[in-house]
Design a protein around this motif. Sequence first.
Motif, PDB file in Angstrom:
ATOM      1  N   ALA A  37     -29.965  -6.928  -0.017  1.00  0.00           N
ATOM      2  CA  ALA A  37     -28.756  -6.260  -0.507  1.00  0.00           C
ATOM      3  C   ALA A  37     -27.789  -5.971   0.643  1.00  0.00           C
ATOM      4  CB  ALA A  37     -29.129  -4.971  -1.233  1.00  0.00           C
ATOM      5  N   GLN A  38     -28.310  -5.542   1.770  1.00  0.00           N
ATOM      6  CA  GLN A  38     -27.446  -5.262   2.923  1.00  0.00           C
ATOM      7  C   GLN A  38     -26.735  -6.536   3.384  1.00  0.00           C
ATOM      8  OE1 GLN A  38     -26.554  -2.438   4.138  1.00  0.00           O
ATOM      9  NE2 GLN A  38     -27.917  -1.218   2.895  1.00  0.00           N
ATOM     10  N   ARG A  39     -27.468  -7.644   3.417  1.00  0.00           N
ATOM     11  CA  ARG A  39     -26.849  -8.910   3.825  1.00  0.00           C
ATOM     12  C   ARG A  39     -25.770  -9.337   2.842  1.00  0.00           C
ATOM     13  NH1 ARG A  39     -32.297 -12.219   5.464  1.00  0.00           N
ATOM     14  NH2 ARG A  39     -32.729 -11.071   7.379  1.00  0.00           N
ATOM     15  N   GLN A  43     -21.809  -9.834   3.575  1.00  0.00           N
ATOM     16  CA  GLN A  43     -21.123 -11.079   3.260  1.00  0.00           C
ATOM     17  C   GLN A  43     -19.941 -10.816   2.337  1.00  0.00           C
ATOM     18  OE1 GLN A  43     -21.637 -14.141   4.460  1.00  0.00           O
ATOM     19  NE2 GLN A  43     -19.898 -14.885   3.275  1.00  0.00           N
ATOM     20  N   PHE A  44     -20.139  -9.977   1.345  1.00  0.00           N
ATOM     21  CA  PHE A  44     -19.089  -9.640   0.397  1.00  0.00           C
ATOM     22  C   PHE A  44     -17.910  -8.988   1.109  1.00  0.00           C
ATOM     23  CE2 PHE A  44     -17.228  -6.555  -2.627  1.00  0.00           C
ATOM     24  CZ  PHE A  44     -16.807  -7.440  -3.612  1.00  0.00           C
ATOM     25  N   GLU A  45     -18.205  -8.058   2.006  1.00  0.00           N
ATOM     26  CA  GLU A  45     -17.145  -7.365   2.738  1.00  0.00           C
ATOM     27  C   GLU A  45     -16.401  -8.320   3.660  1.00  0.00           C
ATOM     28  OE1 GLU A  45     -19.164  -4.133   4.610  1.00  0.00           O
ATOM     29  OE2 GLU A  45     -19.331  -2.978   2.738  1.00  0.00           O
TER      30      GLU A  45
END
Length: 52
Positions: A37-39, A43-45
Amino acid sequence: MYTGTLIDDLISTVEQVRVRRDERVLEEKLEYWYVVAQRELAQFESDFAGVA
């Protein structure tokens, strides 16, 4: 002194080990998905950086 509870004691011990193992497996899965989830958030940000 023999009390006749050997089988019950063994079953209890096995059940305790199973519970601990299941808890450990769940913790490992949660840790894995937290990292995933952190990755994905990173990536989304980064995909939207500079859009605004």
